[in-house]
Design a protein around this motif. Structure first.
Motif, PDB file in Angstrom:
ATOM      1  N   ILE A 195       0.873  -1.173   0.000  1.00 28.13           N
ATOM      2  CA  ILE A 195       0.000   0.000   0.000  1.00 28.13           C
ATOM      3  C   ILE A 195       0.909   1.221   0.000  1.00 28.13           C
ATOM      4  CG2 ILE A 195      -1.853   1.198   1.208  1.00 28.13           C
ATOM      5  CD1 ILE A 195      -2.369  -1.510   2.681  1.00 28.13           C
ATOM      6  N   SER A 196       0.737   2.099  -0.994  1.00 30.40           N
ATOM      7  CA  SER A 196       1.673   3.219  -1.118  1.00 30.40           C
ATOM      8  C   SER A 196       0.962   4.562  -1.209  1.00 30.40           C
ATOM      9  CB  SER A 196       2.558   3.007  -2.339  1.00 30.40           C
ATOM     10  OG  SER A 196       1.768   2.921  -3.492  1.00 30.40           O
ATOM     11  N   HIS A 197       1.745   5.588  -1.409  1.00 30.88           N
ATOM     12  CA  HIS A 197       1.293   6.968  -1.593  1.00 30.88           C
ATOM     13  C   HIS A 197       0.911   7.645  -0.281  1.00 30.88           C
ATOM     14  CE1 HIS A 197       1.517   6.105  -5.781  1.00 30.88           C
ATOM     15  NE2 HIS A 197       0.587   5.197  -5.697  1.00 30.88           N
ATOM     16  N   PHE A 198       1.718   7.441   0.734  1.00 25.93           N
ATOM     17  CA  PHE A 198       1.528   8.130   2.004  1.00 25.93           C
ATOM     18  C   PHE A 198       2.790   8.920   2.307  1.00 25.93           C
ATOM     19  CE2 PHE A 198      -1.042   4.265   2.279  1.00 25.93           C
ATOM     20  CZ  PHE A 198      -2.277   4.815   2.517  1.00 25.93           C
ATOM     21  N   PHE A 199       2.657   9.947   3.116  1.00 18.69           N
ATOM     22  CA  PHE A 199       3.810  10.793   3.372  1.00 18.69           C
ATOM     23  C   PHE A 199       4.103  10.986   4.854  1.00 18.69           C
ATOM     24  CE2 PHE A 199       1.933  11.914  -0.664  1.00 18.69           C
ATOM     25  CZ  PHE A 199       3.010  11.724  -1.504  1.00 18.69           C
ATOM     26  N   ASN A 200       3.102  10.854   5.709  1.00 21.66           N
ATOM     27  CA  ASN A 200       3.249  11.098   7.131  1.00 21.66           C
ATOM     28  C   ASN A 200       3.344   9.760   7.856  1.00 21.66           C
ATOM     29  OD1 ASN A 200       2.190  11.307   9.881  1.00 21.66           O
ATOM     30  ND2 ASN A 200       1.944  13.481   9.407  1.00 21.66           N
ATOM     31  N   ILE A 201       4.446   9.507   8.557  1.00 24.59           N
ATOM     32  CA  ILE A 201       4.682   8.205   9.179  1.00 24.59           C
ATOM     33  C   ILE A 201       3.643   7.884  10.249  1.00 24.59           C
ATOM     34  CG2 ILE A 201       6.319   8.973  10.941  1.00 24.59           C
ATOM     35  CD1 ILE A 201       6.608   5.761   8.868  1.00 24.59           C
ATOM     36  N   GLU A 202       3.198   8.889  11.012  1.00 17.43           N
ATOM     37  CA  GLU A 202       2.182   8.636  12.035  1.00 17.43           C
ATOM     38  C   GLU A 202       0.871   8.181  11.390  1.00 17.43           C
ATOM     39  OE1 GLU A 202       3.993  11.551  12.038  1.00 17.43           O
ATOM     40  OE2 GLU A 202       5.331  10.950  13.676  1.00 17.43           O
ATOM     41  N   LYS A 203       0.511   8.811  10.288  1.00 17.10           N
ATOM     42  CA  LYS A 203      -0.718   8.425   9.576  1.00 17.10           C
ATOM     43  C   LYS A 203      -0.593   7.024   8.980  1.00 17.10           C
ATOM     44  CE  LYS A 203      -2.665  12.889   8.335  1.00 17.10           C
ATOM     45  NZ  LYS A 203      -3.207  13.706   7.250  1.00 17.10           N
ATOM     46  N   ILE A 204       0.556   6.722   8.423  1.00 15.86           N
ATOM     47  CA  ILE A 204       0.711   5.426   7.776  1.00 15.86           C
ATOM     48  C   ILE A 204       0.645   4.287   8.802  1.00 15.86           C
ATOM     49  CG2 ILE A 204       3.226   5.220   7.751  1.00 15.86           C
ATOM     50  CD1 ILE A 204       2.988   4.228   4.882  1.00 15.86           C
ATOM     51  N   ILE A 205       1.135   4.510  10.011  1.00 15.02           N
ATOM     52  CA  ILE A 205       1.028   3.491  11.064  1.00 15.02           C
ATOM     53  C   ILE A 205      -0.432   3.260  11.430  1.00 15.02           C
ATOM     54  CG2 ILE A 205       1.521   3.004  13.498  1.00 15.02           C
ATOM     55  CD1 ILE A 205       4.256   4.426  13.012  1.00 15.02           C
ATOM     56  N   LYS A 206      -1.196   4.328  11.565  1.00 17.31           N
ATOM     57  CA  LYS A 206      -2.627   4.199  11.862  1.00 17.31           C
ATOM     58  C   LYS A 206      -3.361   3.488  10.733  1.00 17.31           C
ATOM     59  CE  LYS A 206      -2.971   8.187  14.915  1.00 17.31           C
ATOM     60  NZ  LYS A 206      -3.531   9.514  15.130  1.00 17.31           N
ATOM     61  N   ILE A 207      -3.024   3.824   9.505  1.00 12.20           N
ATOM     62  CA  ILE A 207      -3.649   3.178   8.340  1.00 12.20           C
ATOM     63  C   ILE A 207      -3.321   1.685   8.330  1.00 12.20           C
ATOM     64  CG2 ILE A 207      -3.565   2.997   5.814  1.00 12.20           C
ATOM     65  CD1 ILE A 207      -5.192   5.358   6.709  1.00 12.20           C
ATOM     66  N   ALA A 208      -2.061   1.338   8.547  1.00  8.78           N
ATOM     67  CA  ALA A 208      -1.654  -0.071   8.523  1.00  8.78           C
ATOM     68  C   ALA A 208      -2.402  -0.874   9.584  1.00  8.78           C
ATOM     69  CB  ALA A 208      -0.145  -0.181   8.737  1.00  8.78           C
ATOM     70  N   LYS A 209      -2.524  -0.329  10.778  1.00 12.22           N
ATOM     71  CA  LYS A 209      -3.265  -1.015  11.844  1.00 12.22           C
ATOM     72  C   LYS A 209      -4.738  -1.159  11.482  1.00 12.22           C
ATOM     73  CE  LYS A 209      -0.283   0.279  15.708  1.00 12.22           C
ATOM     74  NZ  LYS A 209      -0.187   1.056  16.958  1.00 12.22           N
ATOM     75  N   SER A 210      -5.313  -0.115  10.892  1.00  6.20           N
ATOM     76  CA  SER A 210      -6.727  -0.165  10.495  1.00  6.20           C
ATOM     77  C   SER A 210      -6.973  -1.204   9.410  1.00  6.20           C
ATOM     78  CB  SER A 210      -7.197   1.204   9.990  1.00  6.20           C
ATOM     79  OG  SER A 210      -7.223   2.132  11.028  1.00  6.20           O
ATOM     80  N   VAL A 211      -6.073  -1.275   8.428  1.00  8.56           N
ATOM     81  CA  VAL A 211      -6.221  -2.258   7.353  1.00  8.56           C
ATOM     82  C   VAL A 211      -6.134  -3.670   7.923  1.00  8.56           C
ATOM     83  CG1 VAL A 211      -5.108  -3.224   5.298  1.00  8.56           C
ATOM     84  CG2 VAL A 211      -5.439  -0.759   5.485  1.00  8.56           C
ATOM     85  N   PHE A 256      -9.562  -5.820   7.487  1.00 11.51           N
ATOM     86  CA  PHE A 256      -9.580  -6.819   6.427  1.00 11.51           C
ATOM     87  C   PHE A 256      -9.040  -8.191   6.849  1.00 11.51           C
ATOM     88  CE2 PHE A 256      -9.802  -2.811   4.224  1.00 11.51           C
ATOM     89  CZ  PHE A 256     -10.733  -3.058   3.231  1.00 11.51           C
ATOM     90  N   PHE A 257      -8.231  -8.235   7.897  1.00 12.26           N
ATOM     91  CA  PHE A 257      -7.560  -9.483   8.251  1.00 12.26           C
ATOM     92  C   PHE A 257      -7.693  -9.816   9.735  1.00 12.26           C
ATOM     93  CE2 PHE A 257      -5.299  -7.423   4.728  1.00 12.26           C
ATOM     94  CZ  PHE A 257      -5.544  -8.368   3.740  1.00 12.26           C
ATOM     95  N   GLU A 258      -8.813  -9.470  10.326  1.00  6.72           N
ATOM     96  CA  GLU A 258      -9.014  -9.647  11.765  1.00  6.72           C
ATOM     97  C   GLU A 258      -8.845 -11.103  12.205  1.00  6.72           C
ATOM     98  OE1 GLU A 258     -12.112  -8.358  15.266  1.00  6.72           O
ATOM     99  OE2 GLU A 258     -12.840  -8.409  13.217  1.00  6.72           O
ATOM    100  N   ASP A 259      -9.296 -12.049  11.405  1.00  2.00           N
ATOM    101  CA  ASP A 259      -9.224 -13.462  11.761  1.00  2.00           C
ATOM    102  C   ASP A 259      -8.021 -14.172  11.152  1.00  2.00           C
ATOM    103  OD1 ASP A 259     -11.529 -13.152  13.239  1.00  2.00           O
ATOM    104  OD2 ASP A 259     -12.846 -13.867  11.645  1.00  2.00           O
ATOM    105  N   TYR A 260      -7.052 -13.392  10.694  1.00  2.00           N
ATOM    106  CA  TYR A 260      -5.852 -13.947  10.063  1.00  2.00           C
ATOM    107  C   TYR A 260      -4.624 -13.345  10.723  1.00  2.00           C
ATOM    108  CZ  TYR A 260      -9.298 -15.270   6.627  1.00  2.00           C
ATOM    109  OH  TYR A 260     -10.411 -15.799   6.029  1.00  2.00           O
ATOM    110  N   GLU A 261      -3.580 -14.137  10.819  1.00  2.90           N
ATOM    111  CA  GLU A 261      -2.326 -13.592  11.314  1.00  2.90           C
ATOM    112  C   GLU A 261      -1.789 -12.638  10.260  1.00  2.90           C
ATOM    113  OE1 GLU A 261      -0.537 -17.462  11.511  1.00  2.90           O
ATOM    114  OE2 GLU A 261      -0.508 -17.362  13.702  1.00  2.90           O
ATOM    115  N   TYR A 303      -0.006 -11.479   5.179  1.00  6.53           N
ATOM    116  CA  TYR A 303      -0.989 -12.188   5.996  1.00  6.53           C
ATOM    117  C   TYR A 303      -0.991 -13.671   5.670  1.00  6.53           C
ATOM    118  CZ  TYR A 303      -4.060 -12.116   1.916  1.00  6.53           C
ATOM    119  OH  TYR A 303      -4.584 -12.292   0.664  1.00  6.53           O
ATOM    120  N   ASN A 304      -1.337 -14.455   6.675  1.00  7.69           N
ATOM    121  CA  ASN A 304      -1.498 -15.887   6.533  1.00  7.69           C
ATOM    122  C   ASN A 304      -2.923 -16.126   6.046  1.00  7.69           C
ATOM    123  OD1 ASN A 304      -1.920 -18.630   6.899  1.00  7.69           O
ATOM    124  ND2 ASN A 304      -0.995 -18.697   8.925  1.00  7.69           N
ATOM    125  N   PRO A 305      -3.122 -16.761   4.885  1.00 10.88           N
ATOM    126  CA  PRO A 305      -4.471 -16.929   4.358  1.00 10.88           C
ATOM    127  C   PRO A 305      -5.301 -17.999   5.076  1.00 10.88           C
ATOM    128  CG  PRO A 305      -2.909 -17.930   2.875  1.00 10.88           C
ATOM    129  CD  PRO A 305      -2.113 -17.250   3.956  1.00 10.88           C
TER     130      PRO A 305
END
Length: 90
Positions: free
Chosen positions: A11-27, A31-36, A54-56
């Motif tokens: 996932i690309s096109h981000f510029f602010n590291i604090e925002k990208i960490i929040k986005i990564a956790k949200s994704v 999308f992968f709550e029941d997957y490692e 992610y582990n499928p």
């Protein structure tokens, strides 16, 4: 025999590291709550981006999440749309 044990999405096109960490956790949670899953963030040639692996295999049911190429591309589009909407609200 080759067995594929994980999938990954960039996932690309981000510029602010604090925002990208929040986005990564949200994704990962959305999308992968029941997957490692695990993500890494780095600044590469194409700018700051997330590598999400992610582990499928669902860790609750033990069933594998099968996706063909078209379905995987659709998942990536859904994730990018989610990120675009989420980045505006952070």
């Amino acid at each position: 025999m080759i067995i594929k044990l994980s999938q990954f999405i960039i996932i690309s096109h981000f510029f602010n590291i604090e925002k990208i960490i929040k986005i990564a956790k949200s994704v990962a949670k959305t999308f992968f709550e029941d997957y490692e899953s695990v993500f890494a963030i780095h600044d590469g040639v194409e700018g700051v981006h997330i590598h999400l692996v992610y582990n499928p295999v669902n860790f609750r049911t033990g069933k594998k999440w099968h996706k063909n190429q078209r379905e995987f591309c659709e998942l990536r589009r859904e994730i990018m749309n989610f990120c675009d909407k989420r980045i505006e609200s952070i």
